[in-house]
Design a protein around this motif. Structure first.
Motif, short mmCIF file in Angstrom:
data_model
loop_
_atom_site.label_atom_id
_atom_site.label_comp_id
_atom_site.label_asym_id
_atom_site.label_seq_id
_atom_site.Cartn_x
_atom_site.Cartn_y
_atom_site.Cartn_z
N GLU A 1 17.70 86.24 35.71
CA GLU A 1 17.08 85.63 36.89
C GLU A 1 17.31 84.12 36.76
O GLU A 1 17.05 83.54 35.70
N ALA A 2 17.79 83.50 37.82
CA ALA A 2 17.98 82.05 37.82
C ALA A 2 17.47 81.50 39.14
O ALA A 2 17.57 82.16 40.18
N GLU A 3 16.90 80.30 39.08
CA GLU A 3 16.29 79.71 40.28
C GLU A 3 16.38 78.20 40.21
O GLU A 3 16.12 77.59 39.17
N SER A 4 16.75 77.60 41.30
CA SER A 4 16.74 76.14 41.39
C SER A 4 15.41 75.67 41.94
O SER A 4 14.71 76.41 42.64
N GLY A 5 15.05 74.43 41.64
CA GLY A 5 13.79 73.89 42.15
C GLY A 5 13.67 72.42 41.85
O GLY A 5 14.51 71.83 41.16
N THR A 6 12.64 71.83 42.39
CA THR A 6 12.31 70.44 42.12
C THR A 6 10.84 70.42 41.69
O THR A 6 9.95 70.70 42.49
N TRP A 7 10.61 70.09 40.43
CA TRP A 7 9.26 70.17 39.87
C TRP A 7 8.48 68.91 40.21
O TRP A 7 9.04 67.81 40.18
N PRO A 8 7.17 69.05 40.60
CA PRO A 8 6.34 70.26 40.60
C PRO A 8 6.23 71.00 41.92
O PRO A 8 5.59 72.05 41.97
N ALA A 9 6.81 70.45 43.01
CA ALA A 9 6.63 71.08 44.32
C ALA A 9 7.14 72.51 44.34
O ALA A 9 6.59 73.37 45.04
N VAL B 1 7.65 71.11 29.83
CA VAL B 1 8.95 70.43 29.70
C VAL B 1 8.95 69.10 30.45
O VAL B 1 9.45 68.09 29.95
N PHE B 2 8.38 69.07 31.65
CA PHE B 2 8.53 67.90 32.52
C PHE B 2 7.33 66.97 32.57
O PHE B 2 7.45 65.85 33.08
N ARG B 3 6.19 67.39 32.05
CA ARG B 3 5.00 66.53 32.14
C ARG B 3 5.24 65.23 31.37
O ARG B 3 5.69 65.23 30.22
N GLY B 4 4.98 64.09 32.02
CA GLY B 4 5.19 62.79 31.40
C GLY B 4 6.61 62.29 31.47
O GLY B 4 6.93 61.22 30.94
N ARG B 5 7.47 63.02 32.13
CA ARG B 5 8.89 62.67 32.21
C ARG B 5 9.20 62.15 33.61
O ARG B 5 8.57 62.55 34.59
N MET B 6 10.18 61.25 33.72
CA MET B 6 10.64 60.77 35.01
C MET B 6 11.98 61.43 35.36
O MET B 6 12.75 61.80 34.47
N ALA B 7 12.25 61.55 36.64
CA ALA B 7 13.54 62.07 37.07
C ALA B 7 14.64 61.09 36.65
O ALA B 7 14.45 59.87 36.63
N GLU B 8 15.81 61.62 36.30
CA GLU B 8 16.92 60.76 35.86
C GLU B 8 17.29 59.75 36.93
O GLU B 8 17.61 58.60 36.63
N HIS B 9 17.24 60.17 38.19
CA HIS B 9 17.57 59.25 39.28
C HIS B 9 16.61 58.07 39.31
O HIS B 9 17.04 56.91 39.46
N ASP B 10 15.33 58.34 39.14
CA ASP B 10 14.34 57.26 39.13
C ASP B 10 14.51 56.37 37.91
O ASP B 10 14.35 55.14 37.99
#
Length: 365
Positions: A141-149, A237-246
């Motif tokens: 199973e694979a899924e794309s997304g934008t966390w957290p939305a 995994v993502f808590r406290g992390r910024m997006a690479e673009h930002d």
């Protein structure tokens, strides 16, 4: 963070009704709980001057996310008797709220989208022994997304069933497919969970550039919850992390500031740059305090710290509004981005700064 998803909101003229409420389904009689919450908000909007037609539009939208399981919330915006925007929130709001005002109260919705990290989640399960002779299956199973939305609005999902005997070869073929998918969605990370052996087979056969983005996670990996794939693990995994673009924008700001390039800091200078449509990205250490106000006119670039300033620009009857509402409208109206960066990562004068599109020390016309 790009704010283009808010463009339909600002295509309308006000006044706006902005509603945030907890619509979680993890309680007894959730429909009744939501109805009671809405009844209090409806009374609040009535006191603020919302008319019956507008309230009817909002009421029809309340609870429309009933198919989303678990803990979540809803943001609803209406104006001029019509529904303008209705979306799920990955977390319930800190408290239910309803505001009837000239500008939409959009900052709580924006902050629920932060840090807006694009990712690809992959779960690999198998039954049987990891040998070519085993008559078993591997499920992917694979899924794309934008966390957290994406916790409540997950993206495209892949379902794949492969014979264990051919899993090594199938993983080789799957790698480029996942790489193209991650590139198309600008994924910052590939989060892989499920069975260790079958997952290792896949990870070792991923193209090198994609393999460098892999984060392995453990724990239960249900695939049929109606929520984001690997949702509990994504938070860790993502808590406290910024997006690479930002982070790229922050680094550009730091470099320009060191060289005296086109940046601003402080509220007054940043508001002046927004008036000129000069801001490419607004940087905040935290959303503005609720007590901070700005004066606004009918156009997105008409905002100022003092009423007299807008009057001098020819704006008739400016309105004093919460600063966050004025800032979000200005960003959307000028196609500027928003970056919320922790103070320990980048301290800003008065907690605000901007990357500018060009250097210009003039004053707005």
């Amino acid at each position: 963070m790009r704010l283009s998803f808010l463009e339909p909101l600002y295509a309308e003229s006000g006044p706006f009704a902005s509603v945030y409420l907890d619509t979680s389904r993890d309680v007894e009689q959730p429909d009744r709980a939501v109805a009671l919450r809405w009844r209090r908000l409806r009374a609040d909007l009535t006191r603020q001057g919302a008319d019956r037609a507008l309230l009817g539009v909002l009421e029809a939208a309340v609870g429309a996310d009933a198919e989303v399981p678990g803990v979540h919330g809803q943001a609803i915006f209406a104006a001029n008797g019509s529904l303008v925007m209705d979306g799920e929130l990955p977390r319930p709001p800190a408290h239910d709220s309803a505001r009837y005002s000239t500008l939409p109260d959009a900052m709580p919705l924006v902050t629920q989208h932060l840090p807006e990290i694009p990712y690809l989640a992959v779960v690999v399960h198998y039954r049987g022994l990891p040998t070519a002779e085993t008559h078993g299956w591997v499920w992917v199973e694979a899924e794309s997304g934008t966390w957290p939305a994406s916790a409540v609005t997950p993206g495209e999902r892949l379902h794949l069933k492969v014979a264990v005997a051919t899993w090594h070869h199938s993983a080789v073929r799957l790698g480029p497919r996942l790489e193209a998918w991650a590139r198309r969605t600008h994924a910052d990370a590939v989060v892989v969970g499920g069975d260790e052996w079958a997952g290792n087979v896949l990870v070792r056969r991923l193209p090198h550039a994609l393999r460098e983005k892999v984060v392995r996670v453990g724990g239960p990996t249900p695939t049929d919850t109606g929520r984001a794939l690997l949702e509990p693990q994504l938070g860790s995994v993502f808590r406290g992390r910024m997006a690479e673009h930002d982070l790229d924008l922050v680094n550009i700001f730091i470099g320009r500031r060191a060289l005296g390039g086109p940046t601003t800091e402080g509220l007054e200078a940043t508001v002046a740059a927004l008036q000129r449509g000069q801001v490419a990205a607004l940087l905040l250490n935290h959303p503005p305090a609720s007590s901070l106000r700005l004066w606004t006119g009918p156009r997105p670039t008409q905002l100022a710290l003092a009423e007299e300033e807008l009057v001098s620009f020819g704006v008739r009857a400016p309105h004093e509004e919460p600063a966050d509402e004025a800032l979000v409208r200005a960003l959307v109206g000028t196609a500027a981005e928003l970056v919320v960066v922790p103070e320990e990562e980048l301290g800003l004068d008065e907690g605000v700064g901007a990357l500018l599109r060009y250097a210009d020390h003039g004053t707005p016309a």
